[in-house]
Design a protein around this motif. Structure first.
Motif, PDB file in Angstrom:
ATOM      1  N   PRO A 125       5.725   4.904  -2.900  1.00  0.00           N
ATOM      2  CA  PRO A 125       6.969   4.360  -3.449  1.00  0.00           C
ATOM      3  C   PRO A 125       8.192   5.008  -2.814  1.00  0.00           C
ATOM      4  CG  PRO A 125       5.438   4.928  -5.205  1.00  0.00           C
ATOM      5  CD  PRO A 125       4.817   5.417  -3.934  1.00  0.00           C
ATOM      6  N   GLY A 135       5.826  -4.432  -9.540  1.00  0.00           N
ATOM      7  CA  GLY A 135       7.072  -3.659  -9.492  1.00  0.00           C
ATOM      8  C   GLY A 135       7.907  -3.979  -8.267  1.00  0.00           C
ATOM      9  N   LEU A 136       7.241  -4.361  -7.181  1.00  0.00           N
ATOM     10  CA  LEU A 136       7.959  -4.631  -5.931  1.00  0.00           C
ATOM     11  C   LEU A 136       8.259  -6.119  -5.748  1.00  0.00           C
ATOM     12  CD1 LEU A 136       5.844  -2.304  -3.604  1.00  0.00           C
ATOM     13  CD2 LEU A 136       8.263  -1.998  -4.151  1.00  0.00           C
ATOM     14  N   HIS A 186      -4.016  -0.419  -9.832  1.00  0.00           N
ATOM     15  CA  HIS A 186      -2.837   0.285  -9.307  1.00  0.00           C
ATOM     16  C   HIS A 186      -2.084  -0.610  -8.304  1.00  0.00           C
ATOM     17  CE1 HIS A 186      -0.364   3.469  -7.662  1.00  0.00           C
ATOM     18  NE2 HIS A 186      -0.812   3.163  -6.452  1.00  0.00           N
ATOM     19  N   LEU A 187      -2.834  -1.241  -7.391  1.00  0.00           N
ATOM     20  CA  LEU A 187      -2.189  -2.117  -6.397  1.00  0.00           C
ATOM     21  C   LEU A 187      -1.500  -3.300  -7.081  1.00  0.00           C
ATOM     22  CD1 LEU A 187      -4.767  -2.281  -3.447  1.00  0.00           C
ATOM     23  CD2 LEU A 187      -2.526  -1.178  -3.440  1.00  0.00           C
ATOM     24  N   GLN A 240      -0.265  -3.426 -10.167  1.00  0.00           N
ATOM     25  CA  GLN A 240       0.969  -2.967 -10.836  1.00  0.00           C
ATOM     26  C   GLN A 240       2.077  -2.715  -9.822  1.00  0.00           C
ATOM     27  OE1 GLN A 240      -0.152   0.514 -13.032  1.00  0.00           O
ATOM     28  NE2 GLN A 240      -1.403  -0.695 -14.415  1.00  0.00           N
ATOM     29  N   LYS A 241       1.679  -2.130  -8.697  1.00  0.00           N
ATOM     30  CA  LYS A 241       2.653  -1.806  -7.655  1.00  0.00           C
ATOM     31  C   LYS A 241       3.286  -3.101  -7.126  1.00  0.00           C
ATOM     32  CE  LYS A 241       2.765   1.600  -4.064  1.00  0.00           C
ATOM     33  NZ  LYS A 241       3.201   0.758  -2.975  1.00  0.00           N
ATOM     34  N   TYR A 258       0.765  -1.241   0.000  1.00  0.00           N
ATOM     35  CA  TYR A 258       0.000   0.000   0.000  1.00  0.00           C
ATOM     36  C   TYR A 258       0.800   1.297   0.000  1.00  0.00           C
ATOM     37  CZ  TYR A 258      -3.919  -2.909   1.630  1.00  0.00           C
ATOM     38  OH  TYR A 258      -4.897  -3.850   1.753  1.00  0.00           O
ATOM     39  N   GLU A 285       7.243   1.441   3.053  1.00  0.00           N
ATOM     40  CA  GLU A 285       7.277   0.396   2.026  1.00  0.00           C
ATOM     41  C   GLU A 285       8.490  -0.524   2.224  1.00  0.00           C
ATOM     42  OE1 GLU A 285       6.348   0.921  -2.479  1.00  0.00           O
ATOM     43  OE2 GLU A 285       8.508   1.143  -2.267  1.00  0.00           O
TER      44      GLU A 285
END
Ligand SMILES: Cc1cc2nc3c(=O)[nH]c(=O)nc-3n(C[C@H](O)[C@H](O)[C@H](O)COP(=O)(O)OP(=O)(O)OC[C@H]3O[C@@H](n4cnc5c(N)ncnc54)[C@H](O)[C@@H]3O)c2cc1C
Length: 371
Positions: free
Chosen positions: A58, A110-111, A103-104, A106-107, A55, A63
């Motif tokens: 970035p 990426g992580l 969005h979550l 994609q995030k 959540y 995070e």
């Protein structure tokens, strides 16, 4: 004159205990806690969820420390026999192509946090009582027994030689000749110790402890108290996983979600209620039931209101006020010229429990570079 201790930690919540555990590996440590029990404020008034780290803004400490802390916490639970379970969680959305869910997802990609997108049919298969058009399944999310976790941190810190004192209140500290001269209140009266370094891990009292150390807190970010209430749900759990709606705007809270405890009991919460003052009132008004029912029925249409019982509340120490964008954890180095080293830990709200071991490592590294 040598100091009595290398480090004094003010506050015996999960963050102070994790710091005592990390620092006592090669330093002399004193931790003081004002209450009869360690972890009896925010650290025992939360959802006990090990968050995956999806959540947070970035690049934020929230995070990175959540992701690292989650891995460290699962390993610690295995090593020290802390009851826990990787339950997995569903973040549910009311429409199939909800931008916040996209969005979550994609995030997470990426992580490198594993997630799985679920359709309405797949949700019904896994969670027959949940109504949603789409969901993101997070298999890394879990739950733990936070009390046993804190007990293990305490035991390990003590085994390494740390002195952990309950019923001991930090009254004031003054820096002189590179040392902190500290006054403590115990049931046997006031006594003094010296320490080279100090860590302010006082949670909701962080600004008070800073003032007692002579800091000018008008330079600090403002502290807001934001209460979250919980209701338990009687009877057998209607869910197999943790169920979360999409997070609130500005991440004030994660939305009224359903968590399971290790005994399989479901509880719903927390909501978000910014408080007008800094009173620590933990009452849960039964009148909140209506608001809870409305929120829960958006993903659990067959909720039985009569099974909801007021349970407990916790207070978030927030650095953002109502409507303001979410703020990161703050590790504030007190730079007064005459001061021996002092770190203030501010705004350690969620995911503080998940992040605790990684945050303690970060503090240890910070102190090491100052020697
Ligand atoms: C409703 C809610 C739900 C949450 N859910 C989750 C979750 O599911 N997962 C997650 O990762 N995180 C969660 N969190 C966040 C997590 O609970 C906190 O980040 C964490 O407990 C903070 O620990 P702490 O040690 O900083 O604070 P605290 O637990 O508040 O400890 C501070 C201690 O300092 C002591 N103290 C203060 N002043 C003095 C003094 N002068 N002398 C001596 N002692 C003093 C206090 O008595 C207290 O025990 C949640 C928080 C809330 C409020």
């Amino acid at each position: 004159m040598p100091a009595d201790f290398d480090v004094i930690i003010i506050g015996g919540g999960v963050i102070g205990l994790a710091c005592a555990h990390a620092l006592s590996a090669d330093r002399s440590v004193l931790l003081v806690e004002q209450h009869d029990l360690f972890g009896s404020e925010t650290s025992s008034r939360n959802s006990e969820v090990i968050h995956a780290g999806l959540y947070y803004p970035p690049g934020s400490l929230k995070e990175s420390l959540c992701i690292e802390g989650r891995k460290r916490l699962y390993a610690f639970c295995e090593q020290y026999d802390v009851p826990h379970r990787k339950t997995g969680k569903l973040i549910v959305a009311p429409s199939a192509d909800h931008p916040a869910l996209d969005h979550l997802e994609q995030k997470a990609r990426g992580l490198n946090i594993p997630t799985e997108r679920l359709s309405r049919e797949e949700i019904s298969e896994r969670e027959p009582n949940v109504r949603a058009e789409a969901a993101l399944f997070s298999p890394e999310t879990g739950i733990l027994d936070s009390h046993t976790y804190m007990l293990r941190l305490q035991q390990e810190a003590e085994r390494q030689g740390a002195l952990l004192m309950k019923r001991t209140r930090y009254l004031r500290g003054k820096a002189e000749n590179g040392l902190w001269h500290i006054s403590l209140q115990t049931s046997d009266g006031e006594f003094r110790v010296t320490s080279e370094r100090m860590i302010n891990a006082a949670g909701l009292h962080s600004h008070d402890v800073a003032k007692r150390s002579g800091a000018d807190t008008s330079l600090f970010p403002r502290l807001h108290y934001c209460r979250g209430h919980y209701f338990t749900y009687n009877g057998k759990s209607p869910f197999n996983h943790l169920i979360y709606p999409l997070p609130e705007k500005d991440l004030a809270g994660l939305g009224i979600h359903a968590t399971l405890d290790l005994g399989g009991q479901v509880r719903f919460g927390p909501d978000t209620e910014f408080m007008s003052d800094h009173s620590r009132v933990y009452e849960v008004s039964p009148t909140l039931k209506t608001k809870f029912c409305r929120a829960i029925s958006s993903y659990f249409p067959n909720v039985d209101v009569s099974q909801l019982q007021p349970a407990y509340a916790g207070i978030r120490p927030k650095l953002s006020g109502p409507g303001e964008s979410t703020q990161d954890f703050v590790i504030f180095r007190d730079n007064r010229a005459e001061a021996a080293s002092l770190l203030h830990l501010l705004g350690i709200e969620s995911p503080g429990l998940t992040s605790s071991l990684a945050l303690a490592d970060k503090i240890t590294a910070r102190l090491s570079t100052e020697t």
